[in-house]
Scaffold this motif. Structure first.
Motif, PDB file in Angstrom:
ATOM      1  N   UNK A  14       0.864  -1.175   0.000  1.00  0.00           N
ATOM      2  CA  UNK A  14       0.000   0.000   0.000  1.00  0.00           C
ATOM      3  C   UNK A  14       0.906   1.231   0.000  1.00  0.00           C
ATOM      4  N   UNK A  15       0.622   2.154  -0.865  1.00  0.00           N
ATOM      5  CA  UNK A  15       1.347   3.424  -0.891  1.00  0.00           C
ATOM      6  C   UNK A  15       0.362   4.528  -0.564  1.00  0.00           C
ATOM      7  N   UNK A  16       0.798   5.476   0.246  1.00  0.00           N
ATOM      8  CA  UNK A  16      -0.075   6.587   0.624  1.00  0.00           C
ATOM      9  C   UNK A  16      -0.108   7.662  -0.457  1.00  0.00           C
ATOM     10  N   UNK A  17       0.609   7.419  -1.546  1.00  0.00           N
ATOM     11  CA  UNK A  17       0.626   8.350  -2.678  1.00  0.00           C
ATOM     12  C   UNK A  17       0.427   7.565  -3.964  1.00  0.00           C
ATOM     13  N   UNK A  18      -0.026   8.260  -4.989  1.00  0.00           N
ATOM     14  CA  UNK A  18       0.027   7.723  -6.341  1.00  0.00           C
ATOM     15  C   UNK A  18       1.389   8.150  -6.864  1.00  0.00           C
ATOM     16  N   UNK A  19       2.248   7.193  -7.139  1.00  0.00           N
ATOM     17  CA  UNK A  19       3.613   7.539  -7.550  1.00  0.00           C
ATOM     18  C   UNK A  19       3.646   8.379  -8.819  1.00  0.00           C
ATOM     19  N   UNK A  20       2.567   8.387  -9.575  1.00  0.00           N
ATOM     20  CA  UNK A  20       2.496   9.206 -10.776  1.00  0.00           C
ATOM     21  C   UNK A  20       2.613  10.696 -10.435  1.00  0.00           C
ATOM     22  N   UNK A  21       2.348  11.088  -9.206  1.00  0.00           N
ATOM     23  CA  UNK A  21       2.469  12.490  -8.805  1.00  0.00           C
ATOM     24  C   UNK A  21       3.883  12.840  -8.351  1.00  0.00           C
ATOM     25  N   UNK A  22       4.767  11.865  -8.327  1.00  0.00           N
ATOM     26  CA  UNK A  22       6.147  12.048  -7.903  1.00  0.00           C
ATOM     27  C   UNK A  22       6.880  12.974  -8.881  1.00  0.00           C
ATOM     28  N   UNK A  23       7.589  13.945  -8.351  1.00  0.00           N
ATOM     29  CA  UNK A  23       8.406  14.847  -9.165  1.00  0.00           C
ATOM     30  C   UNK A  23       9.836  14.795  -8.633  1.00  0.00           C
ATOM     31  N   UNK A  24      10.802  14.851  -9.539  1.00  0.00           N
ATOM     32  CA  UNK A  24      12.210  14.770  -9.136  1.00  0.00           C
ATOM     33  C   UNK A  24      13.056  15.660 -10.033  1.00  0.00           C
ATOM     34  N   UNK A  25      14.211  16.046  -9.533  1.00  0.00           N
ATOM     35  CA  UNK A  25      15.168  16.790 -10.340  1.00  0.00           C
ATOM     36  C   UNK A  25      15.633  15.897 -11.489  1.00  0.00           C
ATOM     37  N   UNK A  26      15.753  16.480 -12.649  1.00  0.00           N
ATOM     38  CA  UNK A  26      16.175  15.732 -13.837  1.00  0.00           C
ATOM     39  C   UNK A  26      17.501  15.019 -13.607  1.00  0.00           C
ATOM     40  N   UNK A  27      18.460  15.691 -12.968  1.00  0.00           N
ATOM     41  CA  UNK A  27      19.760  15.063 -12.730  1.00  0.00           C
ATOM     42  C   UNK A  27      19.639  13.818 -11.857  1.00  0.00           C
ATOM     43  N   UNK A  28      18.730  13.826 -10.898  1.00  0.00           N
ATOM     44  CA  UNK A  28      18.518  12.647 -10.062  1.00  0.00           C
ATOM     45  C   UNK A  28      17.942  11.511 -10.896  1.00  0.00           C
ATOM     46  N   UNK A  29      16.964  11.814 -11.728  1.00  0.00           N
ATOM     47  CA  UNK A  29      16.368  10.780 -12.588  1.00  0.00           C
ATOM     48  C   UNK A  29      17.428  10.175 -13.501  1.00  0.00           C
ATOM     49  N   UNK A  30      18.263  11.024 -14.098  1.00  0.00           N
ATOM     50  CA  UNK A  30      19.344  10.522 -14.955  1.00  0.00           C
ATOM     51  C   UNK A  30      20.314   9.658 -14.152  1.00  0.00           C
TER      52      UNK A  30
END
Length: 116
Positions: A14-30
């Motif tokens: 169970x997640x208390x969030x919909x991960x689709x709303x997750x936002x991150x810095x582009x450099x972290x994603x890379x």
């Protein structure tokens, strides 16, 4: 936000969030290699990977309305097939576990002032 919150919730399926709303810095994603190549739960995978190496913030205001429809991935019987679901769950957690064990952390660096 306490570190490991979403990892713990994910372990309880169970997640208390919909991960689709997750936002991150582009450099972290890379740096994390982007979204995992899974048949579903890709956003969960990136959320848990980012949480393993970086602090986050949680905004407790609703940011989307979730609706189900027949064409979505999670409406497919294959998505819920036990072996498929278990494989996705394990892959998401193994990546987060490996990042956590590595001790590597990520912090947003301030852009350098060109006048310095």
């Amino acid at each position: 936000m306490e570190k490991g919150r979403f990892y713990h919730e994910h372990g309880q399926k169970r997640l208390s969030v919909q991960a689709v709303t997750f936002a991150a810095h582009t450099d972290l994603v890379w740096a994390l290699g982007g979204w995992p190549a899974l048949t579903g739960a890709e956003t969960d995978g990136l959320l848990l990977a980012a949480e393993a190496v970086s602090n986050g913030w949680f905004i407790a205001q609703p940011s989307l309305l979730y609706r189900k429809h027949a064409a979505q991935t999670t409406a497919s019987s294959r998505y819920w097939h036990q072996s498929e679901s278990n494989a996705r769950f394990a892959a998401v957690r193994q990546r987060a576990d490996a990042l956590q064990r590595s001790g590597w952390t990520w912090e947003q660096r301030r852009p350098q002032d060109p006048n310095d």
